[in-house]
Scaffold this motif. Structure first.
Motif, PDB file in Angstrom:
ATOM      1  N   HIS A   1       0.858  -1.198   0.000  1.00 13.68           N
ATOM      2  CA  HIS A   1       0.000   0.000   0.000  1.00 13.68           C
ATOM      3  C   HIS A   1       0.889   1.241   0.000  1.00 13.68           C
ATOM      4  O   HIS A   1       1.575   1.507   1.003  1.00 13.68           O
TER       5      HIS A   1
ATOM      6  N   GLN B   1       0.487   3.946   2.879  1.00 11.03           N
ATOM      7  CA  GLN B   1       0.761   3.467   4.238  1.00 11.03           C
ATOM      8  C   GLN B   1       2.256   3.434   4.561  1.00 11.03           C
ATOM      9  O   GLN B   1       2.645   3.132   5.690  1.00 11.03           O
TER      10      GLN B   1
ATOM     11  N   LEU C   1      -6.190  -6.076  13.027  1.00 12.05           N
ATOM     12  CA  LEU C   1      -6.509  -5.443  11.739  1.00 12.05           C
ATOM     13  C   LEU C   1      -7.539  -4.311  11.814  1.00 12.05           C
ATOM     14  O   LEU C   1      -7.254  -3.181  11.407  1.00 12.05           O
TER      15      LEU C   1
ATOM     16  N   TRP D   1      -6.719  -1.254  13.853  1.00 10.61           N
ATOM     17  CA  TRP D   1      -5.506  -0.648  13.254  1.00 10.61           C
ATOM     18  C   TRP D   1      -5.879   0.201  12.025  1.00 10.61           C
ATOM     19  O   TRP D   1      -5.368   1.307  11.833  1.00 10.61           O
ATOM     20  N   LEU D   2      -6.817  -0.330  11.226  1.00 14.36           N
ATOM     21  CA  LEU D   2      -7.276   0.447  10.069  1.00 14.36           C
ATOM     22  C   LEU D   2      -7.879   1.770  10.531  1.00 14.36           C
ATOM     23  O   LEU D   2      -7.581   2.829   9.983  1.00 14.36           O
TER      24      LEU D   2
ATOM     25  N   ARG E   1     -11.428  -2.707  -1.782  1.00  6.96           N
ATOM     26  CA  ARG E   1     -10.516  -2.909  -0.644  1.00  6.96           C
ATOM     27  C   ARG E   1     -10.673  -4.274   0.012  1.00  6.96           C
ATOM     28  O   ARG E   1      -9.739  -5.035   0.125  1.00  6.96           O
ATOM     29  N   PHE E   2     -11.895  -4.573   0.478  1.00  7.10           N
ATOM     30  CA  PHE E   2     -12.267  -5.902   0.980  1.00  7.10           C
ATOM     31  C   PHE E   2     -13.768  -5.904   1.184  1.00  7.10           C
ATOM     32  O   PHE E   2     -14.418  -4.857   1.082  1.00  7.10           O
TER      33      PHE E   2
ATOM     34  N   HIS F   1      -8.372  -8.108  -0.421  1.00  5.83           N
ATOM     35  CA  HIS F   1      -7.924  -8.873   0.753  1.00  5.83           C
ATOM     36  C   HIS F   1      -8.934  -9.974   1.041  1.00  5.83           C
ATOM     37  O   HIS F   1     -10.136  -9.759   0.928  1.00  5.83           O
TER      38      HIS F   1
ATOM     39  N   GLU G   1      -8.176 -12.451   6.395  1.00  5.27           N
ATOM     40  CA  GLU G   1      -6.920 -12.075   7.069  1.00  5.27           C
ATOM     41  C   GLU G   1      -7.040 -12.196   8.582  1.00  5.27           C
ATOM     42  O   GLU G   1      -6.031 -12.447   9.259  1.00  5.27           O
TER      43      GLU G   1
ATOM     44  N   ASP H   1       3.071  -5.861   2.085  1.00  3.95           N
ATOM     45  CA  ASP H   1       1.881  -5.329   2.748  1.00  3.95           C
ATOM     46  C   ASP H   1       2.203  -4.184   3.709  1.00  3.95           C
ATOM     47  O   ASP H   1       1.646  -4.102   4.805  1.00  3.95           O
TER      48      ASP H   1
ATOM     49  N   ALA I   1       1.042  -2.622   7.215  1.00  2.00           N
ATOM     50  CA  ALA I   1       0.907  -3.710   8.195  1.00  2.00           C
ATOM     51  C   ALA I   1       2.193  -4.505   8.249  1.00  2.00           C
ATOM     52  O   ALA I   1       2.607  -4.965   9.311  1.00  2.00           O
TER      53      ALA I   1
HETATM   54  N1  GUN Z   1      -7.762  -5.225   4.807  1.00  2.00           N
HETATM   55  C1  GUN Z   1      -8.421  -4.157   4.306  1.00  2.00           C
HETATM   56  N2  GUN Z   1      -7.612  -3.104   4.177  1.00  2.00           N
HETATM   57  C2  GUN Z   1      -6.407  -3.497   4.586  1.00  2.00           C
HETATM   58  C3  GUN Z   1      -5.152  -2.848   4.687  1.00  2.00           C
HETATM   59  O1  GUN Z   1      -4.978  -1.678   4.352  1.00  2.00           O
HETATM   60  N3  GUN Z   1      -4.110  -3.588   5.155  1.00  2.00           N
HETATM   61  C4  GUN Z   1      -4.262  -4.893   5.524  1.00  2.00           C
HETATM   62  N4  GUN Z   1      -3.223  -5.564   5.996  1.00  2.00           N
HETATM   63  N5  GUN Z   1      -5.434  -5.515   5.452  1.00  2.00           N
HETATM   64  C5  GUN Z   1      -6.488  -4.836   4.984  1.00  2.00           C
END
Ligand code: GUN
Ligand code: ZN
Length: 472
Positions: A77, A80, A91, A94-95, A204-205, A231, A234, A321, A324
């Motif tokens: 990213h 980031q 996760l 943290w976002l 994004r997810f 993603h 995770e 990544d 992260a």
């Molecule tokens: N899942 C959705 N967005 C992200 C991200 O920015 N980083 C990570 N590691 N997982 C995500």
């Protein structure tokens, strides 16, 4: 028939390392890479042989340094980069805490341009020549990331992040606007810079994307023949949230399958919590996987099961990544991939040992012994499948990543006809008292993977052109 190799206009002399297969390494101690005027590999092999055929070609003598293919980062990213290594969260918090505010700053195109410039300079300094990257939801910020990639001379597939729900107001998009902007960016950048740049649609997810947005992405990506990245599985809280948002879906992978997002042009990052059936879906659809071991350790997400991917022949590469992942270096990521496989192996052995200790309790159940045997047989106890060694990690960070991007004919190894993307690395001197002589090529590669600091990376080339040179 392959076209004849072009004539080299420059020879690079050093110890050559190139992946041949997931567990096969080609190494030439006094090696040579011949680069054509067009930036392709014209010759790769023994120095004496190639120099004898091309006595007129000037030689850059990198000895005792080694020459490796440029590394491929399959998931990172750009925005980031400035928020790397902020420990203490899982996760989803943290976002919220670090990442969404950091990404909001990409609303300023100058900040986006500067951050992207620094990101690509740092990636080249780590020996990375090709990357699959997320920008942010900002179209102009994404354009700036492409411009910076073009100026840096790297290969990159980049996408504007898409989020039409469950995101902070300043990052939230209308579904149709998100699709229209991504469509326009793809038309602008897919295949730009003589093919070095590609567009990757980037929902994004599943938490931040409606089903309509994801279906729209599948249609656009098919129309353009472009990549898709997202993603998958995770983190356990992420899984629970996705299950709540998509109650009809059989599982997380099913959400993406229903939207038409699986296939050989799609790279799924992480893939930690998947059932056998979900792995089958990834395998059958030809979907690619980005293994992000450093990030998985850092966010306490989990431990990737390489055996599941290996058994199905799924194309896997490595992703830093960032943010992260705490490092932009694929050398660090290769080390993390080796360690993750050992962590997985240890977990499976611990599970087997605990179950073994419960043998008596199982034995008292009707059919209990058979049940126990079946559970034990499903554990990944075969180290030849589960373990990632340095040779395999090297493959994942080069040809594996190239294959995942559909670029294995063009990059990923030092072979005539491919682009001359390569990195020159000084093998580590572990200690003045430790012998450098007499190390086998595999031993040298192992030490490179476990001990390479950015300062050991002397130069990085893309298509034969020097894009980074160590200054100090
Ligand atoms: N899942 C959705 N967005 C992200 C991200 O920015 N980083 C990570 N590691 N997982 C995500
Ligand atoms: Zn990521």
């Amino acid at each position: 028939m392959a076209p004849p190799s072009p004539t080299p206009v420059r020879l690079h002399r050093g110890m050559l390392f190139s992946p041949a297969a997931p567990d096969r390494l080609v190494a030439v101690e006094d090696g040579c890479l011949g680069v054509s005027a067009g930036g392709r590999v014209a010759a790769a092999g023994e120095y004496a042989e190639i120099a004898a055929h091309h006595p007129q070609a000037p030689v850059t003598d990198w000895r005792p340094a080694a020459i490796l293919p440029g590394l491929v980062d399959l998931h990172s990213h750009i925005p980031q980069y400035v928020a790397m290594a902020m420990d203490g969260y899982d996760l989803l918090p943290w976002l919220e805490r670090f990442i969404y505010p950091t990404e909001a700053a990409f609303a300023d195109p100058r900040h986006a341009r500067e951050t992207s410039r620094r990101f690509f300079a740092a990636a080249l300094a780590c020996g990375t020549t090709t990357s699959l990257l997320y920008a942010t939801v900002h179209a102009e910020g994404t354009r700036m990331a492409f411009r910076a990639a073009e100026e840096a001379g790297v290969r990159a597939a980049i996408g504007k992040v898409m989020m039409d729900r469950n995101a902070p107001a300043e990052l939230l998009e209308e579904t149709s606007a998100s699709l229209t902007e991504a469509d326009a960016l793809c038309a602008e950048w897919n295949g730009a810079a003589e093919g070095r740049l590609r567009y990757a649609f980037t929902p994004r997810f599943a938490i931040t994307c409606s089903a309509g947005l994801m279906r729209g992405v599948a249609g656009l990506a098919a129309d353009h023949g472009a990549l898709i990245q997202t993603h998958l599985a995770e983190n356990p809280d992420e899984l629970r949230t996705v299950a709540g948002l998509f109650p009809e879906a059989p599982h997380y992978t099913g959400v993406y399958a229903d939207a038409g997002l699986l296939g050989p042009s799609t790279v799924m990052a992480h893939c930690l919590y998947l059932s056998d059936g979900e792995w089958d879906l990834l395998g059958e659809s030809g979907t690619r996987v980005a293994h992000c071991a450093g990030s998985n350790f850092f966010l306490r997400s989990g431990v990737f099961d390489m055996g599941q991917a290996k058994r199905r022949g799924i194309a896997v590469g490595l992703g830093t990544d960032v943010g992260a992942g705490p490092s932009l270096s694929l050398f660090d990521e290769m080390e993390s991939a080796c360690f993750a496989s050992r962590a997985r192996y240890a977990l499976e052995r611990a599970a087997a040992s605990r179950l073994g200790a419960m043998r008596g309790e199982f034995g008292r159940l009707p059919g209990g012994a058979d049940l126990l045997a079946s559970v034990l047989s499903r554990l990944e106890l075969d180290d030849s499948v589960a373990l990632v060694d340095p040779v395999q990690a090297f493959y994942l960070a080069t040809l594996g990543g190239a294959q995942a991007l559909g670029m294995a004919d063009e990059i990923g190894s030092l072979e005539p006809g491919k682009w001359a993307d390569f990195v020159v690395v000084r093998p580590p001197v572990i200690d003045a008292a430790s012998p450098e002589e007499g190390r086998t090529p595999r031993e040298v590669l192992s030490q490179i993977i476990y001990r390479t600091e950015p300062s050991a990376i002397l130069a990085t080339f893309v298509a034969g052109a020097e894009r980074h040179r160590r200054t100090a």
